[in-house]
Design a protein around this motif. Structure first.
Motif, mmCIF file in Angstrom:
data_model
loop_
_atom_site.group_PDB
_atom_site.id
_atom_site.type_symbol
_atom_site.label_atom_id
_atom_site.label_comp_id
_atom_site.label_asym_id
_atom_site.label_seq_id
_atom_site.Cartn_x
_atom_site.Cartn_y
_atom_site.Cartn_z
ATOM 1 N N THR A 54 1.022 -1.373 -0.007
ATOM 2 C CA THR A 54 -0.049 -0.188 0.087
ATOM 3 C C THR A 54 0.868 1.207 0.070
ATOM 4 N N GLN A 55 2.096 0.956 -0.076
ATOM 5 C CA GLN A 55 2.979 2.190 0.117
ATOM 6 C C GLN A 55 3.856 2.457 -1.559
ATOM 7 N N VAL A 56 4.297 3.535 -1.675
ATOM 8 C CA VAL A 56 5.459 3.732 -2.955
ATOM 9 C C VAL A 56 6.757 4.172 -2.440
ATOM 10 N N LYS A 57 7.677 3.921 -3.026
ATOM 11 C CA LYS A 57 8.973 4.529 -2.668
ATOM 12 C C LYS A 57 9.007 5.780 -3.276
ATOM 13 N N VAL A 105 12.711 5.904 1.617
ATOM 14 C CA VAL A 105 11.630 6.466 2.019
ATOM 15 C C VAL A 105 10.316 6.152 1.448
ATOM 16 N N CYS A 106 9.384 5.570 2.094
ATOM 17 C CA CYS A 106 8.153 5.154 1.739
ATOM 18 C C CYS A 106 6.973 6.170 1.991
ATOM 19 N N SER A 107 5.909 6.012 1.405
ATOM 20 C CA SER A 107 4.692 6.869 1.299
ATOM 21 C C SER A 107 3.705 6.130 1.065
ATOM 22 N N CYS A 108 2.376 6.504 1.443
ATOM 23 C CA CYS A 108 1.114 5.845 1.252
ATOM 24 C C CYS A 108 0.874 6.135 -0.267
#
Length: 206
Positions: free
Chosen positions: A167-170, A181-184
């Motif tokens: 459910t995250q993107v780099k 660093v990952c983010s939704c």
């Protein structure tokens, strides 16, 4: 009154300046051979035809480790705390100070099995590195670079990069100095917003 044999013996010792002295003798400035002073003492006055070498104990803060024909003892070494040294064994009139190595330092100039005359701080591994072998009192720290897929920002250990969940993107790649660093994802965020609106609608109208 001196006996004839004693006078002849003394003349034999003092009448041949430049001849070799015995293993327990030293040569004076006049070229004569005199008995050495013992360990822990020094020569106060050279021997004469009528008397032997006059010796004197080393003064405080000085020492002499062996038989000698010197006019003064050696000054005791100092263990400077700022240089990573401390007094392991105090100086005596027969032995020099023995300095030990403080924590966080290693010896650059060993003296015997335990002593040290100069110490240096352990190397601090840089970001992007880890400690391969910790420093000791005798050796410096050994550092090595982090492998690909690992990072270190403090120079202590290398940690693996974070793997972003489904459910995250780099948003930022990892490097030897920092983590991934990952983010939704925007889709996931939009779906959560729709769900929130739908729940509010149900609560309001039902």
């Amino acid at each position: 009154m001196l006996s004839t044999s004693l006078v002849l013996g003394l003349l034999a010792v003092f009448s041949v300046p430049g001849s070799g002295c015995g293993t327990q003798e030293y040569r004076t400035q006049a070229g004569e051979c005199c008995p050495m002073c013992h360990q822990g003492t020094f020569v106060q006055s050279d021997c004469t035809l009528l008397s032997g070498t006059r010796c004197r104990p080393c003064d405080n803060g000085t020492y002499m480790t062996q038989p000698n024909g010197l006019k003064k003892c050696f000054p005791c070494s100092s263990c400077v705390a700022e240089n990573g040294l401390f007094v392991w064994q105090k100086c005596t009139n027969k032995s020099d100070t023995v300095c030990g190595v403080s924590n966080g330092f290693f010896c650059k100039s060993p003296v015997g099995d335990t002593g040290c005359s100069m110490a240096k701080k352990h190397t601090h591994c840089a970001a992007g590195q880890r400690i391969k072998e910790p420093g000791t009192h005798r050796t410096d720290t050994v550092c090595e670079n982090c492998l690909t897929g690992f990072f270190s920002h403090d120079g202590l250990t290398c940690a693996p990069w974070t793997i972003c969940s489904g459910t995250q993107v780099k948003v930022k790649d990892g490097d030897p100095y920092s983590d991934v660093v990952c983010s939704c994802s925007s889709r996931n965020t939009f779906e959560k917003l729709l769900l929130f609106v739908w729940l509010c609608y149900i609560c309001f109208f039902v």
